[in-house]
Each structure stands twice: as structure tokens, then as C-alpha cells.
Scaffold this motif. Sequence first.
Motif, PDB file in Angstrom:
ATOM      1  N   THR A 176       0.865  -1.179   0.000  1.00  0.00           N
ATOM      2  CA  THR A 176       0.000   0.000   0.000  1.00  0.00           C
ATOM      3  C   THR A 176       0.905   1.233   0.000  1.00  0.00           C
ATOM      4  O   THR A 176       2.007   1.208   0.560  1.00  0.00           O
ATOM      5  N   VAL A 177       0.436   2.296  -0.658  1.00  0.00           N
ATOM      6  CA  VAL A 177       1.145   3.573  -0.620  1.00  0.00           C
ATOM      7  C   VAL A 177       0.164   4.603  -0.080  1.00  0.00           C
ATOM      8  O   VAL A 177      -0.930   4.766  -0.644  1.00  0.00           O
ATOM      9  N   ASP A 178       0.525   5.248   1.013  1.00  0.00           N
ATOM     10  CA  ASP A 178      -0.382   6.177   1.710  1.00  0.00           C
ATOM     11  C   ASP A 178      -1.745   5.518   1.947  1.00  0.00           C
ATOM     12  O   ASP A 178      -2.801   6.129   1.741  1.00  0.00           O
ATOM     13  N   GLY A 179      -1.703   4.238   2.312  1.00  0.00           N
ATOM     14  CA  GLY A 179      -2.925   3.510   2.648  1.00  0.00           C
ATOM     15  C   GLY A 179      -3.683   2.936   1.457  1.00  0.00           C
ATOM     16  O   GLY A 179      -4.662   2.225   1.631  1.00  0.00           O
ATOM     17  N   VAL A 180      -3.236   3.246   0.238  1.00  0.00           N
ATOM     18  CA  VAL A 180      -3.959   2.766  -0.955  1.00  0.00           C
ATOM     19  C   VAL A 180      -3.257   1.535  -1.520  1.00  0.00           C
ATOM     20  O   VAL A 180      -2.047   1.559  -1.813  1.00  0.00           O
ATOM     21  N   ARG A 181      -4.030   0.454  -1.682  1.00  0.00           N
ATOM     22  CA  ARG A 181      -3.482  -0.799  -2.180  1.00  0.00           C
ATOM     23  C   ARG A 181      -3.016  -0.628  -3.629  1.00  0.00           C
ATOM     24  O   ARG A 181      -3.729  -0.075  -4.457  1.00  0.00           O
ATOM     25  N   GLN A 182      -1.801  -1.092  -3.933  1.00  0.00           N
ATOM     26  CA  GLN A 182      -1.238  -0.920  -5.276  1.00  0.00           C
ATOM     27  C   GLN A 182      -1.423  -2.192  -6.097  1.00  0.00           C
ATOM     28  O   GLN A 182      -1.542  -3.288  -5.551  1.00  0.00           O
ATOM     29  N   ASP A 183      -1.391  -2.017  -7.412  1.00  0.00           N
ATOM     30  CA  ASP A 183      -1.505  -3.146  -8.339  1.00  0.00           C
ATOM     31  C   ASP A 183      -0.223  -3.990  -8.232  1.00  0.00           C
ATOM     32  O   ASP A 183       0.867  -3.514  -8.556  1.00  0.00           O
ATOM     33  N   THR A 184      -0.361  -5.226  -7.777  1.00  0.00           N
ATOM     34  CA  THR A 184       0.850  -6.041  -7.534  1.00  0.00           C
ATOM     35  C   THR A 184       1.603  -6.337  -8.833  1.00  0.00           C
ATOM     36  O   THR A 184       2.817  -6.518  -8.807  1.00  0.00           O
ATOM     37  N   PHE A 230       5.059  13.882   1.241  1.00  0.00           N
ATOM     38  CA  PHE A 230       4.872  14.873   0.174  1.00  0.00           C
ATOM     39  C   PHE A 230       3.905  14.239  -0.833  1.00  0.00           C
ATOM     40  O   PHE A 230       3.683  13.020  -0.778  1.00  0.00           O
ATOM     41  N   PRO A 231       3.316  15.028  -1.785  1.00  0.00           N
ATOM     42  CA  PRO A 231       2.326  14.446  -2.700  1.00  0.00           C
ATOM     43  C   PRO A 231       2.892  13.272  -3.512  1.00  0.00           C
ATOM     44  O   PRO A 231       4.013  13.342  -4.024  1.00  0.00           O
ATOM     45  N   THR A 232       2.103  12.192  -3.600  1.00  0.00           N
ATOM     46  CA  THR A 232       2.514  10.958  -4.277  1.00  0.00           C
ATOM     47  C   THR A 232       2.146  10.999  -5.765  1.00  0.00           C
ATOM     48  O   THR A 232       1.094  11.517  -6.120  1.00  0.00           O
ATOM     49  N   SER A 233       3.023  10.455  -6.604  1.00  0.00           N
ATOM     50  CA  SER A 233       2.763  10.346  -8.067  1.00  0.00           C
ATOM     51  C   SER A 233       2.368  11.683  -8.683  1.00  0.00           C
ATOM     52  O   SER A 233       1.510  11.755  -9.562  1.00  0.00           O
ATOM     53  N   GLN A 292       4.877  -8.131   2.705  1.00  0.00           N
ATOM     54  CA  GLN A 292       3.747  -7.207   2.828  1.00  0.00           C
ATOM     55  C   GLN A 292       4.358  -5.865   3.189  1.00  0.00           C
ATOM     56  O   GLN A 292       5.095  -5.772   4.183  1.00  0.00           O
ATOM     57  N   ALA A 293       4.103  -4.844   2.365  1.00  0.00           N
ATOM     58  CA  ALA A 293       4.761  -3.554   2.601  1.00  0.00           C
ATOM     59  C   ALA A 293       3.742  -2.426   2.656  1.00  0.00           C
ATOM     60  O   ALA A 293       2.727  -2.452   1.952  1.00  0.00           O
ATOM     61  N   ALA A 294       4.030  -1.445   3.514  1.00  0.00           N
ATOM     62  CA  ALA A 294       3.183  -0.243   3.613  1.00  0.00           C
ATOM     63  C   ALA A 294       4.115   0.955   3.555  1.00  0.00           C
ATOM     64  O   ALA A 294       5.064   1.062   4.336  1.00  0.00           O
TER      65      ALA A 294
END
Length: 321
Positions: free
Chosen positions: A56-64, A92-95, A85-87
Motif C-alpha cells: 500500500t502507498v499512503d494507505g492505498v493498495r497498489q496493483d501487484t 509529500f504528494p505521491t505520483s 507485505q509492505a506499507a
Amino acid sequence: MSGEAVCRAGPSLALIKYWGKSVKGDNLPATPSLAVTLGGVYSETRARVADDDSITVDGVRQDTARFAPFFDALRSSLGVSVRFQAASINTFPTSAGMASSSSGFAALAGACARAAGCEPSASDLSSIARVGSASAARAVYGGFVLFPAGARRARPLFGPEFWPELRIVIAVTHRGPKPVSSRRAMEETRAGSPYYFSWIKESAALLPDALRALESRDLELLGETARRSYSLMHAAILGACPPILYWLPATVAVIHGCAALRADGVGAWETIDAGPQVKILCLAAEAEKVGRRLEELVPGIQTIVCHAGPGLTWREPRGEA
Ligand code: PMV
């Protein structure tokens, strides 16, 4: 082996930009890049050994699927078969064109390696992080970092203490994610832009001046060379078919604001990555003035003052990330 680790990395801000992948594949860069790792903002990743890979990045699950080549390269390089399993969080603003993928993959590589009970060299971590995002190969190191074209790993040049007066003011013009990922935009630039090969050639030609400027801490030469690098890169990106334009009205206003500052004798040289944010090189003594003047000139933007920062750092995995 504790099976859990927390690692922090600063974003790698390119002064000479990487844009384009080598035809050899393996996420090797087609252009050399020269960057400074930022201190003052960071990504922090907590990784633990798990049944399957997830992030997850900033709590949002990413496409594996996006992360699969990275995790495979990590396991093969470390000689382990465990999954993670990583968080990850960013301060700062992501993407959004603030190099979050550089710090994100560097911190992910560092956290997973420790969680697996391994202590790879920084050079090996650089090579692993590159598979996720080529700019992440640089973010493993602090200070000033070179990533030669076609190389598998970045090379540290000088630590952050080399230039203590240097400041990088980030002008945040927009907080949302960018419309086109760098990965896709690089591919579209290569496939559709008539300027792509000129960009590859010209970008390599800028490196000697940038290295000379850095070695002698000549901010004007470094700033002017960095301006040329981002301008050529965005000219090539605009040549994609259909064109890709990352800049917003506030981005252009900040570019003009920097020109106005220079005309007033304030040393402020901007650079822009794949997004609308502007990063301005200046000296510590003028950083506050640069931020204040830009915020006055361009209502709605926010400025953050950064400096050259450290490479990967780890902390005890107590508490939540
Ligand atoms: O490493 P990527 O795939 O996020 O691409 C980075 C591209 C730029 O940020 C625009 C330039 C650079 O060298 O960091």
C-alpha cells in the motif's frame, strides 16, 4: 531475523534528467542522470515477511503486477524465496512529479532486504531498486549521485555535507496525481516524438558541464545546465503523439517567477520532472526569500525548503508506519 523492518529514503531530484529506457531492457536508463537526494521530505516503508507480495502507498493498495518485476529481482538478488507485505507513506504528494517513485522503491528495497534478514551493499540495493524505478537506483545514496546511461546501478559522488549551503525549494502547484505515468510517457516519447533521439544525444552532452559545476559548487552553471536539461526533456515529451503536457498555468507562472528573481539578482534556477511541480535550486541565505516571492507571485502554491539529504536509513520497527 525479525521478519520486519522500516526504511526511509529521500526523493532523488535529477538535475540532468533520466528520460527514456535502454533498448537492452531491464529498466536500464538510455540517458545519464545526475541527481541530489533531498532531505526534509521522505518516503518511509515498513515491510514484513508474509504469505504473498502486497503493497500500500499512503494507505492505498497498489496493483501487484506493477511491483512483480521488482519483487522478483529483489528475491533473486538476495537469494531468498520469501514474500513481503509492505506499507509505504510519503511526507509529500505521491505520483505528482515529486519523484515519489524514486524514494518509494529505494525505501521498499531497503525495508524488504532487512525484513528478509539480509544486509546487501548499497550498490546491490541500487541495482534492485532500479528494477522498480530507474531513478530509485539513485535514491539509495545520499548527497549527489550519478547514474550513467546503460548502467545497472547508480554511483555516489559526494555526500550531503559536500554542499551545505545548497537548498532546493519545491513549489507545489498541484496536489493530485499526474495524468500520465513517467513509464508510459517515456514509451510514448520514444515511440512518437521526433525529438526523442536528439534528446538522448543532447542530454549526454550536458553531463560534463553539470559535473564540472557540481565539483566546483558553481550554482549558476549548475542551475543553467539543469534548466537546459528539463527544457529539452519536456520539449521531447511535448513531441509525443498525442502530445503530453505536464505543466499547469501555475507551473509556467513559477518558471517566470524564477526568471524575475534572477533578473533581480537572486540566484534561483528551476527544474521540472514529469509533473506540474517546480523545484528551485538556490542558496540557503536566499531560500526563504525565493519561497516567499514565489508564493506572493503565484497564489495558491505552497513551497517546501529542502537540502541535500542522507541515503537510506533504517529505524526500529516499533509502532505503526
Ligand atoms: O524513475 P522514474 O520511472 O520515476 O522516472 C523518473 C523521470 C524523471 O523524474 C522525470 C527524471 C529523473 O531523472 O528522475
